[in-house]
Design a protein around this motif. Sequence first.
Motif, PDB file in Angstrom:
ATOM      1  N   LEU A  19       9.268  29.942 -15.135  1.00 13.51           N
ATOM      2  CA  LEU A  19      10.473  30.603 -14.630  1.00 13.51           C
ATOM      3  C   LEU A  19      10.572  30.463 -13.104  1.00 13.51           C
ATOM      4  N   LEU A  20       9.423  30.436 -12.426  1.00 12.50           N
ATOM      5  CA  LEU A  20       9.437  30.199 -10.987  1.00 12.50           C
ATOM      6  C   LEU A  20       9.986  28.804 -10.685  1.00 12.50           C
ATOM      7  N   LEU A  59      11.994  27.229 -12.643  1.00 14.53           N
ATOM      8  CA  LEU A  59      13.408  27.304 -13.003  1.00 14.53           C
ATOM      9  C   LEU A  59      14.244  27.833 -11.842  1.00 14.53           C
ATOM     10  N   LYS A  60      13.697  28.811 -11.124  1.00 13.24           N
ATOM     11  CA  LYS A  60      14.416  29.358  -9.971  1.00 13.24           C
ATOM     12  C   LYS A  60      14.707  28.277  -8.946  1.00 13.24           C
ATOM     13  N   TRP A  61      13.735  27.405  -8.697  1.00 11.58           N
ATOM     14  CA  TRP A  61      13.949  26.350  -7.709  1.00 11.58           C
ATOM     15  C   TRP A  61      14.866  25.259  -8.241  1.00 11.58           C
ATOM     16  N   THR A  62      14.862  25.039  -9.553  1.00 10.81           N
ATOM     17  CA  THR A  62      15.821  24.107 -10.144  1.00 10.81           C
ATOM     18  C   THR A  62      17.246  24.599  -9.929  1.00 10.81           C
ATOM     19  N   VAL A  63      17.464  25.896 -10.167  1.00  8.03           N
ATOM     20  CA  VAL A  63      18.791  26.478  -9.949  1.00  8.03           C
ATOM     21  C   VAL A  63      19.177  26.385  -8.475  1.00  8.03           C
ATOM     22  N   ALA A  64      18.213  26.691  -7.597  1.00  8.15           N
ATOM     23  CA  ALA A  64      18.500  26.646  -6.157  1.00  8.15           C
ATOM     24  C   ALA A  64      18.877  25.234  -5.719  1.00  8.15           C
ATOM     25  N   GLU A 109       9.777  22.151  -8.963  1.00  8.59           N
ATOM     26  CA  GLU A 109      10.881  22.708  -9.754  1.00  8.59           C
ATOM     27  C   GLU A 109      10.411  22.799 -11.211  1.00  8.59           C
ATOM     28  N   LEU A 110      11.344  22.922 -12.149  1.00  9.20           N
ATOM     29  CA  LEU A 110      10.980  23.217 -13.533  1.00  9.20           C
ATOM     30  C   LEU A 110      10.114  22.137 -14.160  1.00  9.20           C
TER      31      LEU A 110
END
Length: 213
Positions: free
Chosen positions: A10-11, A13-18, A164-165
């Motif tokens: 999930l961490l 995933l956060k950077w993928t979204v960012a 990222e993810l």
Amino acid sequence: MGRDEFFFLLLGLKWTVALSVVGFVCGGISGLGIALARTSGIRSIERITAGYIAVFQGTPLLMQLFVVYYGLALIGIRLDAWAAVSVGLTLHASAYLGEIWRGSIDAVPRGQTEAAKALALGYVSRMKDVILPQALRISLPATIGFLVQLIKGTSLASIVGFMELTRAGNIVSNQIFQPLTVFGVVGVLYFLMCCPLTIYGAHLERKFAASVR
């Protein structure tokens, strides 16, 4: 795979979204400028921007990230992984969005431009109040489709070491030796991000097609 490993994904995933947000927003701002340049009627500017688009559409995103991260370092410009990937995705997105929006501007009926000129509207007012609102509506399905591709394209950031993810999935897989489980979860997370956007884009496409009929 336990709770700690899932939270680590999930961490990522956060950077993928960012990364997706930065690439899409910054690329969108640059892409709008490119679209306006491509439809400016000034042949030299149109040719320069057409060449820019051809370069980024004709080369792989992976190569573009390599050039930004490693190539700039050769001339003394050193960027960390986050900055390099953000710049690479922004350049990539600006070329694609610029061409999508150029096509949408050209798709607006020419009579709209002629009517705006007849009302003595200046270029800025004509584009802002008449052309761009219609072009945006036309471009929405393709723009959303590109956003889906951009989200998946962020997985290439792992090649320059950005966490990222996909990179998080590699790390977890190397720790617990369960690649199918780990990347199954990674695939589900990508799907949960992309599928709603794909459905929404298809809905808009059908809606606009129906309104044209």
